[in-house]
Write a protein that holds these residues in place. Structure first.
Motif, PDB file in Angstrom:
ATOM      1  N   THR A 269       0.828  -1.206   0.000  1.00  0.00           N
ATOM      2  CA  THR A 269       0.000   0.000   0.000  1.00  0.00           C
ATOM      3  C   THR A 269       0.865   1.261   0.000  1.00  0.00           C
ATOM      4  O   THR A 269       0.616   2.190  -0.770  1.00  0.00           O
ATOM      5  CB  THR A 269      -0.962  -0.031   1.204  1.00  0.00           C
ATOM      6  OG1 THR A 269      -1.874  -1.112   1.009  1.00  0.00           O
ATOM      7  CG2 THR A 269      -1.735   1.257   1.322  1.00  0.00           C
TER       8      THR A 269
ATOM      9  N   TYR B  59       1.508   4.103  -3.129  1.00  0.00           N
ATOM     10  CA  TYR B  59       1.336   5.520  -2.884  1.00  0.00           C
ATOM     11  C   TYR B  59       2.559   6.299  -3.366  1.00  0.00           C
ATOM     12  O   TYR B  59       2.511   7.512  -3.541  1.00  0.00           O
ATOM     13  CB  TYR B  59       1.120   5.721  -1.382  1.00  0.00           C
ATOM     14  CG  TYR B  59       0.850   7.132  -0.966  1.00  0.00           C
ATOM     15  CD1 TYR B  59      -0.371   7.742  -1.274  1.00  0.00           C
ATOM     16  CD2 TYR B  59       1.805   7.849  -0.263  1.00  0.00           C
ATOM     17  CE1 TYR B  59      -0.617   9.043  -0.881  1.00  0.00           C
ATOM     18  CE2 TYR B  59       1.564   9.148   0.132  1.00  0.00           C
ATOM     19  CZ  TYR B  59       0.347   9.746  -0.181  1.00  0.00           C
ATOM     20  OH  TYR B  59       0.104  11.039   0.204  1.00  0.00           O
TER      21      TYR B  59
ATOM     22  N   TYR C 115      -3.188   1.661   8.910  1.00  0.00           N
ATOM     23  CA  TYR C 115      -3.632   2.441   7.758  1.00  0.00           C
ATOM     24  C   TYR C 115      -4.190   3.788   8.215  1.00  0.00           C
ATOM     25  O   TYR C 115      -3.951   4.821   7.602  1.00  0.00           O
ATOM     26  CB  TYR C 115      -4.685   1.667   6.941  1.00  0.00           C
ATOM     27  CG  TYR C 115      -4.093   0.600   6.041  1.00  0.00           C
ATOM     28  CD1 TYR C 115      -2.809   0.737   5.531  1.00  0.00           C
ATOM     29  CD2 TYR C 115      -4.822  -0.531   5.677  1.00  0.00           C
ATOM     30  CE1 TYR C 115      -2.258  -0.241   4.705  1.00  0.00           C
ATOM     31  CE2 TYR C 115      -4.281  -1.506   4.845  1.00  0.00           C
ATOM     32  CZ  TYR C 115      -3.000  -1.352   4.370  1.00  0.00           C
ATOM     33  OH  TYR C 115      -2.452  -2.315   3.544  1.00  0.00           O
ATOM     34  N   TRP C 116      -4.946   3.768   9.308  1.00  0.00           N
ATOM     35  CA  TRP C 116      -5.462   5.035   9.813  1.00  0.00           C
ATOM     36  C   TRP C 116      -4.303   5.937  10.248  1.00  0.00           C
ATOM     37  O   TRP C 116      -4.249   7.110   9.912  1.00  0.00           O
ATOM     38  CB  TRP C 116      -6.402   4.783  11.009  1.00  0.00           C
ATOM     39  CG  TRP C 116      -6.990   6.092  11.475  1.00  0.00           C
ATOM     40  CD1 TRP C 116      -8.136   6.682  11.036  1.00  0.00           C
ATOM     41  CD2 TRP C 116      -6.432   6.980  12.455  1.00  0.00           C
ATOM     42  NE1 TRP C 116      -8.333   7.890  11.656  1.00  0.00           N
ATOM     43  CE2 TRP C 116      -7.286   8.101  12.537  1.00  0.00           C
ATOM     44  CE3 TRP C 116      -5.278   6.944  13.254  1.00  0.00           C
ATOM     45  CZ2 TRP C 116      -7.033   9.182  13.399  1.00  0.00           C
ATOM     46  CZ3 TRP C 116      -5.038   8.015  14.105  1.00  0.00           C
ATOM     47  CH2 TRP C 116      -5.909   9.119  14.185  1.00  0.00           C
TER      48      TRP C 116
ATOM     49  N   ASN D 202      -2.709   7.407   7.325  1.00  0.00           N
ATOM     50  CA  ASN D 202      -3.608   7.938   6.306  1.00  0.00           C
ATOM     51  C   ASN D 202      -3.503   7.216   4.972  1.00  0.00           C
ATOM     52  O   ASN D 202      -3.309   7.842   3.927  1.00  0.00           O
ATOM     53  CB  ASN D 202      -3.324   9.427   6.087  1.00  0.00           C
ATOM     54  CG  ASN D 202      -3.918  10.243   7.205  1.00  0.00           C
ATOM     55  OD1 ASN D 202      -5.146  10.352   7.314  1.00  0.00           O
ATOM     56  ND2 ASN D 202      -3.074  10.779   8.077  1.00  0.00           N
ATOM     57  N   ARG D 203      -3.603   5.914   5.028  1.00  0.00           N
ATOM     58  CA  ARG D 203      -3.478   5.157   3.792  1.00  0.00           C
ATOM     59  C   ARG D 203      -4.821   4.533   3.416  1.00  0.00           C
ATOM     60  O   ARG D 203      -5.553   4.074   4.302  1.00  0.00           O
ATOM     61  CB  ARG D 203      -2.430   4.054   3.941  1.00  0.00           C
ATOM     62  CG  ARG D 203      -1.026   4.608   4.059  1.00  0.00           C
ATOM     63  CD  ARG D 203      -0.719   5.479   2.866  1.00  0.00           C
ATOM     64  NE  ARG D 203       0.220   6.530   3.190  1.00  0.00           N
ATOM     65  CZ  ARG D 203       1.504   6.498   2.854  1.00  0.00           C
ATOM     66  NH1 ARG D 203       1.997   5.483   2.219  1.00  0.00           N
ATOM     67  NH2 ARG D 203       2.270   7.518   3.147  1.00  0.00           N
ATOM     68  N   PRO D 204      -5.124   4.500   2.143  1.00  0.00           N
ATOM     69  CA  PRO D 204      -6.376   3.872   1.705  1.00  0.00           C
ATOM     70  C   PRO D 204      -6.283   2.348   1.846  1.00  0.00           C
ATOM     71  O   PRO D 204      -5.195   1.790   1.793  1.00  0.00           O
ATOM     72  CB  PRO D 204      -6.465   4.251   0.229  1.00  0.00           C
ATOM     73  CG  PRO D 204      -5.047   4.475  -0.179  1.00  0.00           C
ATOM     74  CD  PRO D 204      -4.309   4.980   1.028  1.00  0.00           C
ATOM     75  N   MET D 205      -7.443   1.730   2.010  1.00  0.00           N
ATOM     76  CA  MET D 205      -7.442   0.276   2.198  1.00  0.00           C
ATOM     77  C   MET D 205      -7.767  -0.481   0.916  1.00  0.00           C
ATOM     78  O   MET D 205      -7.796  -1.707   0.907  1.00  0.00           O
ATOM     79  CB  MET D 205      -8.450  -0.088   3.291  1.00  0.00           C
ATOM     80  CG  MET D 205      -8.000   0.389   4.664  1.00  0.00           C
ATOM     81  SD  MET D 205      -9.144  -0.114   5.977  1.00  0.00           S
ATOM     82  CE  MET D 205     -10.407   1.124   5.802  1.00  0.00           C
ATOM     83  N   ASP D 206      -8.010   0.258  -0.176  1.00  0.00           N
ATOM     84  CA  ASP D 206      -8.553  -0.432  -1.349  1.00  0.00           C
ATOM     85  C   ASP D 206      -7.598  -1.447  -1.956  1.00  0.00           C
ATOM     86  O   ASP D 206      -8.002  -2.473  -2.483  1.00  0.00           O
ATOM     87  CB  ASP D 206      -9.052   0.566  -2.406  1.00  0.00           C
ATOM     88  CG  ASP D 206      -8.047   1.649  -2.676  1.00  0.00           C
ATOM     89  OD1 ASP D 206      -7.159   1.846  -1.819  1.00  0.00           O
ATOM     90  OD2 ASP D 206      -8.118   2.289  -3.735  1.00  0.00           O
ATOM     91  N   HIS D 207      -6.310  -1.177  -1.842  1.00  0.00           N
ATOM     92  CA  HIS D 207      -5.375  -2.172  -2.385  1.00  0.00           C
ATOM     93  C   HIS D 207      -5.549  -3.510  -1.660  1.00  0.00           C
ATOM     94  O   HIS D 207      -5.600  -4.575  -2.282  1.00  0.00           O
ATOM     95  CB  HIS D 207      -3.930  -1.701  -2.271  1.00  0.00           C
ATOM     96  CG  HIS D 207      -2.969  -2.817  -2.481  1.00  0.00           C
ATOM     97  ND1 HIS D 207      -2.726  -3.348  -3.720  1.00  0.00           N
ATOM     98  CD2 HIS D 207      -2.256  -3.575  -1.608  1.00  0.00           C
ATOM     99  CE1 HIS D 207      -1.906  -4.368  -3.603  1.00  0.00           C
ATOM    100  NE2 HIS D 207      -1.597  -4.533  -2.334  1.00  0.00           N
TER     101      HIS D 207
ATOM    102  N   LYS E 237     -11.504  -2.794   8.481  1.00  0.00           N
ATOM    103  CA  LYS E 237     -12.311  -1.573   8.590  1.00  0.00           C
ATOM    104  C   LYS E 237     -12.548  -1.222  10.045  1.00  0.00           C
ATOM    105  O   LYS E 237     -12.506  -0.061  10.443  1.00  0.00           O
ATOM    106  CB  LYS E 237     -13.672  -1.787   7.893  1.00  0.00           C
ATOM    107  CG  LYS E 237     -13.754  -1.119   6.540  1.00  0.00           C
ATOM    108  CD  LYS E 237     -15.176  -1.173   5.984  1.00  0.00           C
ATOM    109  CE  LYS E 237     -15.384  -2.493   5.246  1.00  0.00           C
ATOM    110  NZ  LYS E 237     -16.678  -2.639   4.608  1.00  0.00           N
TER     111      LYS E 237
ATOM    112  N   TYR F 228      -9.607   0.436  11.508  1.00  0.00           N
ATOM    113  CA  TYR F 228      -9.515   1.802  11.014  1.00  0.00           C
ATOM    114  C   TYR F 228     -10.508   2.694  11.784  1.00  0.00           C
ATOM    115  O   TYR F 228     -10.144   3.745  12.322  1.00  0.00           O
ATOM    116  CB  TYR F 228      -9.832   1.811   9.521  1.00  0.00           C
ATOM    117  CG  TYR F 228      -9.403   3.065   8.792  1.00  0.00           C
ATOM    118  CD1 TYR F 228      -8.187   3.108   8.115  1.00  0.00           C
ATOM    119  CD2 TYR F 228     -10.221   4.191   8.754  1.00  0.00           C
ATOM    120  CE1 TYR F 228      -7.786   4.241   7.424  1.00  0.00           C
ATOM    121  CE2 TYR F 228      -9.833   5.328   8.064  1.00  0.00           C
ATOM    122  CZ  TYR F 228      -8.601   5.350   7.392  1.00  0.00           C
ATOM    123  OH  TYR F 228      -8.217   6.478   6.718  1.00  0.00           O
TER     124      TYR F 228
END
Ligand SMILES: Cc1ncc(C[n+]2csc(CCOP(=O)(O)OP(=O)(O)O)c2C)c(N)n1
Ligand code: SF4
Ligand SMILES: [Mg+2]
Lengths: 340, 629
Positions: B42, B46, B181-182, B185-190, B214, B217
């Motif tokens: 992830t 980025y 991830y929180w 500040n990283r997205p979880m979609d990967h 989730k 997060y």
């Protein structure tokens, strides 16, 4: 293919190298038989590769005018596997000894055989280490006195063909250096076999183990002590062809023909027989007192796929399914991101 | 350089920092390698630069909760260059007391510690040999401790899915991952996509892990457990398309590409051994590239089958680690004698004997150089980073094919499993590898050499008129006939050595990074590249005059190496062994090279190297050139 094959003769398979075996060594006879058979196979000379390990017997490739590779002790089956897998169209033969094949190379031997790689192994069994001047080998008899066992060997020997049968070898045969015609016929049958072939050739080392097979090969003894295996024919032997082998329960017995015992009662040889117990019984005969030693083809299974073909087919299948590999795609596989 | 440990006092909800080091640790069954690699991918996507260090035990599953069962995954990521996975950790995620005990020493003062407080019962503490509960005994006062009921919270999040307790419990690593991830500040979609793919046939498990992640997060968001979250902007990497790559993946891909560039079929003979097995796994998957992979009955068959394949015209290779290398020695001698091209990859691990199967070491260099009977020189290349493994695979193949020699490639456990962002080359950047099979019987002699490379012709079976015999017996030059004459033997020994020396014409001169002359030259090889580079950078910024040479070619050595070493007052050789390269340098150049040796199964820390540099520069005359003669 055969249309373009030039007519080859025995001479075409001889090299200019001086043969360095001891005079009288059984290896000469084996070389001569192979050189006589190869030109009859209808295969272009450049397709032959003769691979060997180390030992007197393993000098073989130097005397064969084909592609030849004298490798390291015991490893010929593995080198040969690499050759055959990379180039299944080559005709790969291995020349090896009882020490080379069954001591140091035992592991490679059984694995090459169980994979059914299309390689023909000629195992020169002189029941001794020739090249290192006379130590006992894995086929030497229990109690054998040699340089390294002055008081007799305490190790029980291998039965090479029983081992090959145990490894699920698809072609198993035996012949003898001095039985030229039989040897040539056996070699031809091995050549016709597609998968792995293991041929034990009883060979005399007249320097360090002279007469090891004399009880079989002496002129008058031959027919009494040897039974020739022929597919579809009963197991009959003896000078007057008056003795046979009969199945009795799970055992074999020697019977005298006549007195109500006829050929129909004897074991009819079936080289394709699937129950491994059958070939195993044949292989064990040489160890059994009062029994003749079988020569010929013990087993020939022709429907088992070859390792190199399965490997090649797997590649073909994956290419069909996924398409031929694209290097650019390979490099970019997985998650990628662009930096500007 | 700002890191989160410097940034505690400021209050903005989101703070921009330059770099961070995160380590996940837990039981080998806790999925720490998965959390770590997901987090890594992830941050890579980025655009951060990064380096990873997976560190796992030799046992597949040591008893749960015990010290030997602890597995860890560390990643450093940054908006500027990253050379190492980091000496010390900013955020430590510890799943149980054993993991905490083994890893806490690496957490920075004031660093963030996320612990799974559900696993600190008396029994858990006993298994970790903890007399008191560290969550209560004030031993963690120097850190910002966040005890989180990872198990209970995960179960609560998965309640409706109707899974059994054991399955739910297995998802807790994703809860922890969600928290990280929180925090950054990283997205979880990967990771969503990865889960969908991984659990294609078990969508319920994909859903469970997603929910756990989730929940982790949201937990941070809702509880405001952390006052700050952090942002690490993308790094300014050279423009291009990037992917994350481990050393073993890179080697595998490198050989596939090398075979393609040479127009040959790739043959791998291999026997499984940690940490080399992944190369076998990777290449076995590349069947659509025509790759032949042969899992042999042992290492000897692995290399000898490769020799057979090389003899019949394939690009042939074998992969192993130290114990397997030992088994291959006789066959390597055969390859030297018959002058056939094979590549032998040794992914080094701690030894002797079985040693430390999952830990890294560089102690096979002398084995690679000399570990064969008689005079049997073999060219050696070493990869310096995971991505470099790709290029080394290509170069090793090129040398093997051009000079008709076996080539040894040295990598190690750290490179094999570590990953870094790798700029994907254009195909046009990758050189073709010319290969010539002789076909003309006119004047063919198996040992007639190319005058420039001393290579003998490659005459493969199946070529009419080229029937010839080769083997391990000494042979006459040119004809290849067996020959035992004394002078011929000496000639052949010297020829085989000269052939390896001739490769020197292709070895680029070394150009030190850092100062071109000065007080200290650091000569390194292999996976120490990152730590040395980072240490030298910091030390030079502090005003010291240091150069760094990192050797890719270990045999033959670059032709100007001796002259380069003379430009510095001192030479320091850091190695994860007892001083093998330094021994070679001292013997070959009579240079007073000093070794810095760490043999702990762990890579060098930057700080250790810096301390050593300071120590070396603090004694003796400091001036320019002519080290210690
Ligand atoms: C690694 C290794 N170990 C030992 C030897 C010595 N050696 C050469 S041939 C041989 C035994 C050969 O016996 P066999 O295979 O029966 O062949 P023969 O000479 O009887 O034909 C031995 C032990 C060697 N060459 N290499
Ligand atoms: S030692 Fe024996 S096997 Fe070897 S060449 Fe002489 S006779 Fe033949
Ligand atoms: Mg023998």
């Amino acid at each position: 293919m055969s249309a373009t094959v030039p007519v080859l003769t025995k001479k075409d398979f001889q090299t200019d190298q001086e043969v360095r075996w001891c005079p009288g060594c059984g290896d000469y006879a084996i070389l001569s038989a192979v050189q006589a058979v190869f030109p009859e196979l209808g295969i272009p000379r450049e397709k032959f590769v003769v691979v060997s390990g180390i030992g007197c017997s393993s000098r073989f490739p130097y005397y064969m005018n084909t592609f030849g590779f004298h490798t390291i002790h015991g490893r010929a089956p593995a080198v040969a596997t690499g050759i055959k897998v990379a180039h299944p169209e080559l005709e790969v033969w291995v020349a090896t000894g009882d020490g080379d094949s069954l001591s140091i190379g035992g592991n490679h031997t059984i694995h090459m055989l169980r994979r059914n790689v299309g390689i023909k192994v000629l195992m020169f069994n002189n029941r001794i280490y020739g090249l290192t001047k006379g130590q006992y080998s894995p086929t030497s008899e229990l109690g054998k006195k040699t340089k390294s066992t002055p008081f007799g060997s305490a190790a029980r020997p291998f039965n090479p063909l029983a081992l090959a049968i145990g490894a699920e070898t698809t072609f198993v045969a035996r012949s003898i250096d001095v039985m030229q015609q039989h040897l040539k016929e056996t070699l031809k049958k091995a050549a016709a076999h597609k998968g792995a072939a293991y041929i034990e050739i009883l060979q005399n080392c007249n320097i360090f183990n002279d007469g090891a097979w004399q009880y079989l090969t002496e002129k008058d003894a031959r027919s009494e002590h040897i039974v020739q295996l022929e597919h579809g024919k009963p197991l009959i032997f003896g000078k007057n062809r008056d003795k046979g082998i009969r199945l009795n329960g799970l055992d074999l017995e020697v019977v005298q023909l006549g007195n109500g015992v006829s050929e129909h009662d004897l074991l009819i040889h079936d080289e394709q027989y699937r129950n491994p117990a059958y070939a195993f019984l044949l292989a064990k005969m040489e160890e059994m007192p009062g029994f003749p030693t079988p020569v010929g083809v013990f087993r020939s299974w022709n429907d088992i796929p070859r390792y190199e073909d399965l490997m090649a087919n797997q590649i073909k299948d994956v290419v069909t399914k996924r398409g031929a590999g694209d290097i650019d795609k390979l490099l970019r596989s997985g998650d990628t991101w662009e930096v500007r | 350089m700002a890191t989160i440990t410097d940034a505690v006092e400021s209050k903005p909800k989101r703070q921009v920092i330059e770099r961070a080091v995160v380590r996940f640790c837990g039981d080998s069954g806790d999925g720490m390698q998965i959390s770590g690699s997901q987090f890594t991918n992830t941050v890579a996507l980025y655009g951060n630069d990064l380096a990873t260090f997976p560190d796992y035990p030799a046992e597949i599953r040591a008893p749960a909760g015990t010290l030997p069962g602890v597995s860890g995954f560390q990643v450093q990521f940054s908006s500027s260059d990253v050379y190492t996975p980091g000496d010390a950790v900013d955020v430590l995620v510890a799943m149980n007391p054993a993991a905490l005990k083994m890893n806490i020493k690496d957490l920075k003062k004031n660093g963030i510690l996320i612990v799974n407080s559900d696993s600190f019962a008396d029994n858990d503490l006993r298994k970790a040999h903890q007399a008191t509960n560290p969550l209560e005994d004030h031993s963690l006062d120097a850190y910002r401790v966040f005890p989180v009921q990872l198990e209970r919270l995960t179960q609560a999040a998965l309640e409706e899915l109707g899974l059994d307790a054991k399955t739910m419990n297995r998802c807790k690593n994703f809860f922890a991952l969600g928290m990280c991830y929180w925090l950054y500040n990283r997205p979880m979609d990967h990771t969503y996509r990865w889960l969908d793919d991984k659990f294609k046939s078990k969508p319920l498990l994909a859903e469970a892990n997603k929910r756990a992640m989730k929940a982790g997060y949201s937990y941070c968001e809702a509880t405001e457990a952390f006052q700050v979250s952090y942002e690490i902007p993308p790094a300014k990497l050279a423009p291009g398309l990037y992917r994350n790559l481990s050393g073993n993946q890179a080697l595998a891909m490198g050989f596939v590409v090398a075979a393609r560039q040479a127009g040959l079929q790739l043959f791998l003979g291999s026997y499984p051994i940690t940490p080399a097995s992944d190369i076998l796994h990777e290449l076995s998957g590349y069947k659509n590239f025509g790759v032949l992979t042969f899992q042999a009955e042992d290492e000897i068959a692995a290399i000898t089958s490769a020799i057979g394949a090389a003899y019949s015209g394939a690009l042939a290779m074998t992969t192993t680690s130290g114990p397997g290398m030992a088994l291959k020695t006789e066959a390597m001698g055969l390859a030297v004698a018959v002058e056939l091209p094979i590549v032998v990859c040794d992914i080094q691990r701690g030894g002797p004997s079985t040693g430390l199967p999952t830990k890294t070491e560089q102690a096979d260099l002398l084995q690679a150089m000399y570990g064969r009977n008689s005079e049997a020189p073999i060219p050696i290349l070493a990869a310096s980073t995971p991505g470099d493994c790709f290029w080394v695979a290509l170069e090793a193949s090129r040398i093997a094919l051009k000079y008709m020699v076996p080539v040894i490639v040295l990598s190690d456990g750290y490179l094999a499993n570590g990953a870094e962002p790798w700029r994907i080359p254009q195909l046009s950047e990758i050189p073709q590898i010319p290969v010539h099979f002789v076909t003309d019987p006119q004047g063919f002699l198996p040992y007639k050499r190319d005058p420039q490379t001393l290579a003998r012709p490659w005459a493969i079976p199946g070529t009419p008129g080229l029937e010839h015999r080769i083997g391990g017996l000494e042979k006459q030059d040119v004809t290849g006939n067996v020959n035992y004459e004394p002078l011929n033997h000496e000639k052949m020994v010297r020829l085989r050595a000269a052939k390896v020396e001739a490769i020197g014409q292709d070895v680029p001169d070394v150009v030190p990074s850092g100062d071109p002359e000065g007080d200290l030259l650091i000569v390194g090889w292999g996976s120490t590249y990152g730590s040395i580079t980072a240490a030298v950078k910091t030390q030079r910024a502090a005003g010291r005059r240091i150069g760094h040479v990192h050797l890719r070619y270990l045999n033959p050595l670059p032709r100007n190496l001796g002259q380069v070493m003379e430009r510095y007052a001192k030479v320091l050789v850091p190695e994860m062994n007892m001083g093998q390269l330094s021994m070679i340098l001292r013997a070959k150049y009579l240079v007073d090279a000093e070794g810095y040796n760490k043999i702990q199964g762990q890579p060098f820390k930057q700080a250790e190297l810096e301390a050593k540099i300071e120590e070396v520069l603090s004694y003796g005359a400091v001036g320019t050139g002519k080290n210690g003669r």
